[in-house]
Design a protein around this motif. Structure first.
Motif, short mmCIF file in Angstrom:
data_model
loop_
_atom_site.label_atom_id
_atom_site.label_comp_id
_atom_site.label_asym_id
_atom_site.label_seq_id
_atom_site.Cartn_x
_atom_site.Cartn_y
_atom_site.Cartn_z
N LEU A 221 11.91 20.84 -19.59
CA LEU A 221 11.51 20.26 -18.32
C LEU A 221 10.85 18.90 -18.52
N ARG A 283 22.08 25.34 -15.53
CA ARG A 283 20.94 24.53 -15.08
C ARG A 283 20.29 25.13 -13.84
N GLN A 287 16.39 26.01 -13.69
CA GLN A 287 15.61 25.21 -12.74
C GLN A 287 15.02 26.10 -11.66
N PRO A 299 11.81 18.49 -13.13
CA PRO A 299 13.26 18.75 -13.29
C PRO A 299 13.64 19.01 -14.74
N LEU A 300 14.75 19.72 -14.89
CA LEU A 300 15.31 19.94 -16.23
C LEU A 300 15.85 18.64 -16.80
#
Length: 374
Positions: A221, A283, A287, A299-300
């Motif tokens: 992250l 994802r 997420q 956010p990733l």
């Protein structure tokens, strides 16, 4: 003596075999500390509050002792103590198993609810009514450094390592085993130790317990509150929330916190054809967890795959195959890396014909064959 696979477990086996005085060769199909298998990604949890089974706790303690010993011998920093959190709903497998392991082995621990957890660790937004075991000895290992240190110390004790060498197969001879490499070369040895990770199903004897290889994805992250995720204030964790078993790490090595879901998308994989690009589904899963339960997680960024190689019962296989000149160490089911030096020590005993001690009875090669029919 030949060890096939010089990853987390193979490098440990090589080190302990060499240290015990064996003449040993390690064969690795890639380079050391590569990113093609199951022992990469900059962090692995080491925990003593072992929810899977209390019998693992002495093995985890021994592994921690041996990691510290390897740090002293190699001069490398391999383990960072952060403390650990294991929990979920009251009655959940992770919470109850972690608490039972702590109580059975007299581990220092504390039980708190989600409200108290949020007060101590502002990044953690887990449900307020969930219950968590806090155990201060947990932390994170750097797997690539661990492999390199074990391999380097193995060489210092006289082991030989060959990289870029693929084992096509092997067979028994009157004096031991003959190993065939992809380029047609053959190697004769008294015994072979198979530590081939996700490639184990293609190398172990046909009567091996059934194993499945699963694609696993983790991601880092980019936190909006980076101070909340420093290792001094954010412990490693295993939690049952949001319908799954999720785990995570603080910010390490200049990157943000790392998160994963055990089992991920339950996607079986071929280790020679693993999809290495993160998909939208990969994802979204990670997420979604971060958005729900990690405050200021952000956010990733990067996502990478690895592989878990599962046995039907989730326990390892670490044993000699009957009375034959082959020893196997495989099926680590996503929770084996932390034990690497203790497993390497045990493999050296098995090779010598000695009893590896507890809890290796549950790791027997023949346990599925010997199980009564249902």
């Amino acid at each position: 003596m030949v060890v096939v696979g010089v990853g987390g477990i193979g490098s440990a086996a090589l080190y302990h075999l060499a240290r015990a005085g064996h003449r040993v060769l390690g064969l690795e199909r890639f380079h050391l500390a590569h990113d093609r298998g199951s022992s990469h990604g900059e962090s692995r949890i080491l925990r003593l509050a072992y929810f899977e089974q209390p019998g693992y706790v002495p093995l985890a303690k021994r592994a921690l002792e041996l990691w510290h010993g390897l740090e002293r011998e190699s001069g490398e920093r391999l383990f960072l103590r952060t403390g650990g959190i294991d929990g979920g709903e009251e009655g959940s497998t992770i919470f109850e198993g972690a608490r039972q392991s702590c109580e059975a082995h007299g581990l220092q621990h504390e039980v708190v609810d989600g409200r108290e957890l949020r007060r101590r660790y502002p990044a953690m937004g887990f449900p307020r009514d969930h219950r968590f075991v806090l155990q201060s000895d947990a932390g994170t290992l750097h797997p690539e450094r661990c492999i390199e240190a074990q391999a380097r110390m193995a060489e210092a004790w006289g082991a030989e390592i060959r990289t870029g060498v693929r084992v096509r197969g092997w067979g028994e001879t009157t004096g031991g085993v003959r190993i065939e490499l992809d380029d047609g070369e053959t190697i004769e040895a008294e015994q072979i130790v198979l530590c081939a990770g996700a490639w184990s199903p293609s190398l172990v004897p046909d009567e091996a317990p059934p194993m499945t290889v699963e694609r696993q994805v983790v991601g880092w992250l980019t936190p909006g509150e980076p101070d909340w995720y420093a290792p001094e204030v954010f412990p490693v964790f295993n939690v049952e929330v949001g319908g799954g078993h999720h785990y995570g790490f603080p910010s390490l090595h200049g990157r943000g916190p790392k998160v994963g879901r055990f089992g991920h998308l339950h996607e079986e994989a071929d280790p020679d054809a693993l999809r290495r690009e993160a998909t939208e589904a990969d994802r979204t899963l990670l997420q979604g967890f971060a958005d729900l339960f990690l405050r200021g997680g952000g956010p990733l960024g990067d996502c990478i795959p690895c592989m878990f190689t599962h046995t039907p019962d989730g326990h390892f296989v670490v044993d000699r195959v009957d009375a034959r000149p082959v020893v196997v160490a495989c099926g680590f089911s996503g929770h084996g890396f932390k034990f690497a030096p203790a497993l390497g020590e045990a493999l050296a005993r098995i090779v010598a014909g000695d009893d590896p001690g507890q809890p290796f009875e549950i790791f027997r090669w023949a346990r599925f064959r010997d199980a009564p029919a249902s």
